[in-house]
Design a protein around this motif. Sequence first.
Motif, PDB file in Angstrom:
ATOM      1  N   ALA A  95       0.829  -1.206   0.000  1.00  0.00           N
ATOM      2  CA  ALA A  95       0.000   0.000   0.000  1.00  0.00           C
ATOM      3  C   ALA A  95       0.867   1.261   0.000  1.00  0.00           C
ATOM      4  CB  ALA A  95      -0.937  -0.011   1.205  1.00  0.00           C
ATOM      5  N   ARG A  96       1.967   1.225   0.746  1.00  0.00           N
ATOM      6  CA  ARG A  96       2.871   2.373   0.789  1.00  0.00           C
ATOM      7  C   ARG A  96       3.531   2.595  -0.574  1.00  0.00           C
ATOM      8  NH1 ARG A  96       7.232   1.754   4.371  1.00  0.00           N
ATOM      9  NH2 ARG A  96       7.439   4.011   4.449  1.00  0.00           N
ATOM     10  N   ARG A  97       3.857   1.509  -1.276  1.00  0.00           N
ATOM     11  CA  ARG A  97       4.426   1.666  -2.626  1.00  0.00           C
ATOM     12  C   ARG A  97       3.413   2.305  -3.566  1.00  0.00           C
ATOM     13  NH1 ARG A  97       6.892  -3.294  -1.362  1.00  0.00           N
ATOM     14  NH2 ARG A  97       5.192  -4.471  -2.312  1.00  0.00           N
ATOM     15  N   ALA A  98       2.139   1.919  -3.446  1.00  0.00           N
ATOM     16  CA  ALA A  98       1.103   2.503  -4.288  1.00  0.00           C
ATOM     17  C   ALA A  98       0.961   3.998  -4.014  1.00  0.00           C
ATOM     18  CB  ALA A  98      -0.225   1.782  -4.056  1.00  0.00           C
ATOM     19  N   CYS A  99       1.011   4.387  -2.746  1.00  0.00           N
ATOM     20  CA  CYS A  99       0.933   5.817  -2.401  1.00  0.00           C
ATOM     21  C   CYS A  99       2.139   6.581  -2.942  1.00  0.00           C
ATOM     22  CB  CYS A  99       0.829   5.975  -0.886  1.00  0.00           C
ATOM     23  SG  CYS A  99      -0.756   5.443  -0.181  1.00  0.00           S
ATOM     24  N   ALA A 100       3.320   5.962  -2.890  1.00  0.00           N
ATOM     25  CA  ALA A 100       4.524   6.606  -3.421  1.00  0.00           C
ATOM     26  C   ALA A 100       4.412   6.808  -4.927  1.00  0.00           C
ATOM     27  CB  ALA A 100       5.758   5.773  -3.084  1.00  0.00           C
ATOM     28  N   ARG A 101       3.876   5.818  -5.620  1.00  0.00           N
ATOM     29  CA  ARG A 101       3.706   5.959  -7.071  1.00  0.00           C
ATOM     30  C   ARG A 101       2.702   7.060  -7.402  1.00  0.00           C
ATOM     31  NH1 ARG A 101       4.084   0.172  -6.831  1.00  0.00           N
ATOM     32  NH2 ARG A 101       1.799  -0.006  -6.849  1.00  0.00           N
ATOM     33  N   ALA A 102       1.641   7.175  -6.591  1.00  0.00           N
ATOM     34  CA  ALA A 102       0.652   8.228  -6.831  1.00  0.00           C
ATOM     35  C   ALA A 102       1.259   9.612  -6.635  1.00  0.00           C
ATOM     36  CB  ALA A 102      -0.545   8.030  -5.904  1.00  0.00           C
ATOM     37  N   LEU A 103       2.068   9.774  -5.601  1.00  0.00           N
ATOM     38  CA  LEU A 103       2.720  11.063  -5.377  1.00  0.00           C
ATOM     39  C   LEU A 103       3.719  11.352  -6.493  1.00  0.00           C
ATOM     40  CD1 LEU A 103       3.325  13.584  -3.759  1.00  0.00           C
ATOM     41  CD2 LEU A 103       4.860  12.235  -2.305  1.00  0.00           C
ATOM     42  N   ALA A 104       4.456  10.345  -6.934  1.00  0.00           N
ATOM     43  CA  ALA A 104       5.411  10.543  -8.024  1.00  0.00           C
ATOM     44  C   ALA A 104       4.703  11.012  -9.297  1.00  0.00           C
ATOM     45  CB  ALA A 104       6.181   9.247  -8.293  1.00  0.00           C
ATOM     46  N   ARG A 105       3.508  10.487  -9.554  1.00  0.00           N
ATOM     47  CA  ARG A 105       2.743  10.944 -10.719  1.00  0.00           C
ATOM     48  C   ARG A 105       2.381  12.418 -10.587  1.00  0.00           C
ATOM     49  NH1 ARG A 105       0.140   5.896 -10.203  1.00  0.00           N
ATOM     50  NH2 ARG A 105      -1.614   6.841  -9.078  1.00  0.00           N
ATOM     51  N   ARG A 106       1.951  12.829  -9.392  1.00  0.00           N
ATOM     52  CA  ARG A 106       1.586  14.231  -9.183  1.00  0.00           C
ATOM     53  C   ARG A 106       2.801  15.144  -9.337  1.00  0.00           C
ATOM     54  NH1 ARG A 106      -0.374  15.699  -4.169  1.00  0.00           N
ATOM     55  NH2 ARG A 106       0.130  13.774  -3.095  1.00  0.00           N
ATOM     56  N   ILE A 107       3.933  14.702  -8.810  1.00  0.00           N
ATOM     57  CA  ILE A 107       5.154  15.503  -8.930  1.00  0.00           C
ATOM     58  C   ILE A 107       5.558  15.639 -10.389  1.00  0.00           C
ATOM     59  CG2 ILE A 107       7.636  15.489  -8.453  1.00  0.00           C
ATOM     60  CD1 ILE A 107       6.961  14.281  -5.703  1.00  0.00           C
ATOM     61  N   ALA A 108       5.493  14.538 -11.138  1.00  0.00           N
ATOM     62  CA  ALA A 108       5.894  14.567 -12.546  1.00  0.00           C
ATOM     63  C   ALA A 108       4.986  15.490 -13.358  1.00  0.00           C
ATOM     64  CB  ALA A 108       5.862  13.150 -13.114  1.00  0.00           C
ATOM     65  N   ALA A 130      10.004   5.356  -7.141  1.00  0.00           N
ATOM     66  CA  ALA A 130       8.892   5.739  -8.003  1.00  0.00           C
ATOM     67  C   ALA A 130       9.258   6.918  -8.894  1.00  0.00           C
ATOM     68  CB  ALA A 130       7.669   6.066  -7.144  1.00  0.00           C
ATOM     69  N   LEU A 131      10.009   7.883  -8.370  1.00  0.00           N
ATOM     70  CA  LEU A 131      10.428   9.027  -9.173  1.00  0.00           C
ATOM     71  C   LEU A 131      11.457   8.620 -10.225  1.00  0.00           C
ATOM     72  CD1 LEU A 131      10.701  11.730  -6.369  1.00  0.00           C
ATOM     73  CD2 LEU A 131       9.090  11.765  -8.284  1.00  0.00           C
ATOM     74  N   ALA A 132      12.381   7.743  -9.845  1.00  0.00           N
ATOM     75  CA  ALA A 132      13.384   7.273 -10.805  1.00  0.00           C
ATOM     76  C   ALA A 132      12.718   6.565 -11.977  1.00  0.00           C
ATOM     77  CB  ALA A 132      14.376   6.341 -10.103  1.00  0.00           C
ATOM     78  N   ALA A 133      11.618   5.842 -11.707  1.00  0.00           N
ATOM     79  CA  ALA A 133      10.895   5.154 -12.786  1.00  0.00           C
ATOM     80  C   ALA A 133      10.266   6.147 -13.756  1.00  0.00           C
ATOM     81  CB  ALA A 133       9.821   4.250 -12.187  1.00  0.00           C
ATOM     82  N   ARG A 134      10.116   7.397 -13.336  1.00  0.00           N
ATOM     83  CA  ARG A 134       9.554   8.436 -14.193  1.00  0.00           C
ATOM     84  C   ARG A 134      10.630   9.338 -14.795  1.00  0.00           C
ATOM     85  NH1 ARG A 134       4.256   9.182 -14.445  1.00  0.00           N
ATOM     86  NH2 ARG A 134       3.009   7.680 -13.282  1.00  0.00           N
ATOM     87  N   GLY A 135      11.882   8.922 -14.658  1.00  0.00           N
ATOM     88  CA  GLY A 135      12.960   9.619 -15.346  1.00  0.00           C
ATOM     89  C   GLY A 135      13.731  10.619 -14.523  1.00  0.00           C
ATOM     90  N   GLU A 330      -0.394  19.067   3.282  1.00  0.00           N
ATOM     91  CA  GLU A 330       0.650  18.968   2.265  1.00  0.00           C
ATOM     92  C   GLU A 330       0.701  20.300   1.521  1.00  0.00           C
ATOM     93  OE1 GLU A 330       1.293  15.412  -0.580  1.00  0.00           O
ATOM     94  OE2 GLU A 330       0.274  16.936  -1.807  1.00  0.00           O
ATOM     95  N   VAL A 331       1.883  20.883   1.473  1.00  0.00           N
ATOM     96  CA  VAL A 331       2.067  22.195   0.864  1.00  0.00           C
ATOM     97  C   VAL A 331       3.043  22.076  -0.303  1.00  0.00           C
ATOM     98  CG1 VAL A 331       2.883  24.560   1.228  1.00  0.00           C
ATOM     99  CG2 VAL A 331       1.629  23.378   3.047  1.00  0.00           C
ATOM    100  N   TRP A 332       2.675  22.673  -1.424  1.00  0.00           N
ATOM    101  CA  TRP A 332       3.565  22.818  -2.577  1.00  0.00           C
ATOM    102  C   TRP A 332       4.001  24.277  -2.618  1.00  0.00           C
ATOM    103  CZ3 TRP A 332       4.200  18.891  -6.593  1.00  0.00           C
ATOM    104  CH2 TRP A 332       3.572  17.683  -6.274  1.00  0.00           C
ATOM    105  N   ALA A 333       5.294  24.483  -2.725  1.00  0.00           N
ATOM    106  CA  ALA A 333       5.826  25.839  -2.714  1.00  0.00           C
ATOM    107  C   ALA A 333       6.947  25.965  -3.733  1.00  0.00           C
ATOM    108  CB  ALA A 333       6.344  26.191  -1.314  1.00  0.00           C
ATOM    109  N   SER A 334       7.282  27.186  -4.063  1.00  0.00           N
ATOM    110  CA  SER A 334       8.357  27.445  -5.025  1.00  0.00           C
ATOM    111  C   SER A 334       9.187  28.627  -4.528  1.00  0.00           C
ATOM    112  CB  SER A 334       7.791  27.720  -6.416  1.00  0.00           C
ATOM    113  OG  SER A 334       6.797  28.705  -6.366  1.00  0.00           O
ATOM    114  N   PRO A 335      10.470  28.684  -4.903  1.00  0.00           N
ATOM    115  CA  PRO A 335      11.329  29.772  -4.419  1.00  0.00           C
ATOM    116  C   PRO A 335      10.946  31.100  -5.059  1.00  0.00           C
ATOM    117  CG  PRO A 335      12.521  28.337  -5.937  1.00  0.00           C
ATOM    118  CD  PRO A 335      11.205  27.686  -5.696  1.00  0.00           C
TER     119      PRO A 335
END
Length: 336
Positions: A95-108, A130-135, A330-335
């Motif tokens: 289940a934790r791997r599935a959540c990691a893949r979902a977050l990696a998709r959102r980040i990508a 999960a992120l490495a699998a997306r390049g 969960e917060v998304w921020a940018s410099p």
Amino acid sequence: MAERPRVPSSAYASAYSDHDAPEGFALDASPCAACGTVACVPVTRETRGYRVVACARCGLGRTEPRPDAAALRGLYAGDYLSMTARKFSSLIEAARRACARALARRIARRAGPPRRALDIGCGDGKLLVALAARGFRCTGTELNARVGDVVPPGSGITTHVGPLAAARLPAASFQVVILRHVLEHLDDPIAALGEVRRIIEPDGHLVIAVPNVASWQARSIREHWFHLDLPRHLHHFTPSTLLAMLETCGFRVDQVSHFSIEQNPYGWLQSIVHAAGGGHQVLYDQLRAPGAATASRPRIGALIGAGVLAPFCIALAAIESAARAGGSIEVWASPV
């Protein structure tokens, strides 16, 4: 030396006005990590020798008394199996791997063409994989040296054992930086965010998640709240304190989410069990992988009770999140 950033008190909304001071509570403790103020107000009563207070000036929560470095090392020693970085049984890990893949998709989706990603406090490296699998070219920092044992050979993932500053990462070198349920563990969150600001690309993305001490579950259950995790959580954030700290450290807040399927329903579940007289992490320990130092034998009554309560806790988590009072944010921020 540059003057240390100070978080303006006007940026904070008090989350603690309804907390009565326990009898004999001392209002002076260690200095606030954000503004240096010693005076504080109570947030919880004492539990297992610790309590949470909030800075009287800026509102940042902190754990008192502050455990020393040796005590903290001992508190983390039982998190993993002796020879791997796994925490939980196989079903939970899936289940934790599935959540990691979902977050990696959102980040990508948000980051665009992948470059370099850094996960601070990367744990067992699931998100990095999960992120490495997306390049993405991935780097992780982690205090537990065993994380390197589970990084797949040939993945190109680099790991640094130790705190972020010790890795001496190059400036402006990461497109994405992740701090998920890590900032609350750090002795100096301002310094950590300052280092993140140094190493993130000018158009980079910061993903940060913390427990929300102003959430419905935290306010209603108080010292029994699972996500207080005393004394390992050294700091305790509300949305306003976290956002003000990010802005002080040179970030613009782009998005705030109050829902986490990983954190929020379980926060309700374990907290209710604890408030009803169960151990503060009795269910959590039963989910541990066999052989982990804190794993425990199944307790049938607790498991049945958890099964009955689970749908109710999922509904509570959905409602509090819709009210923007979720158990974690969960917060998304940018410099800037």
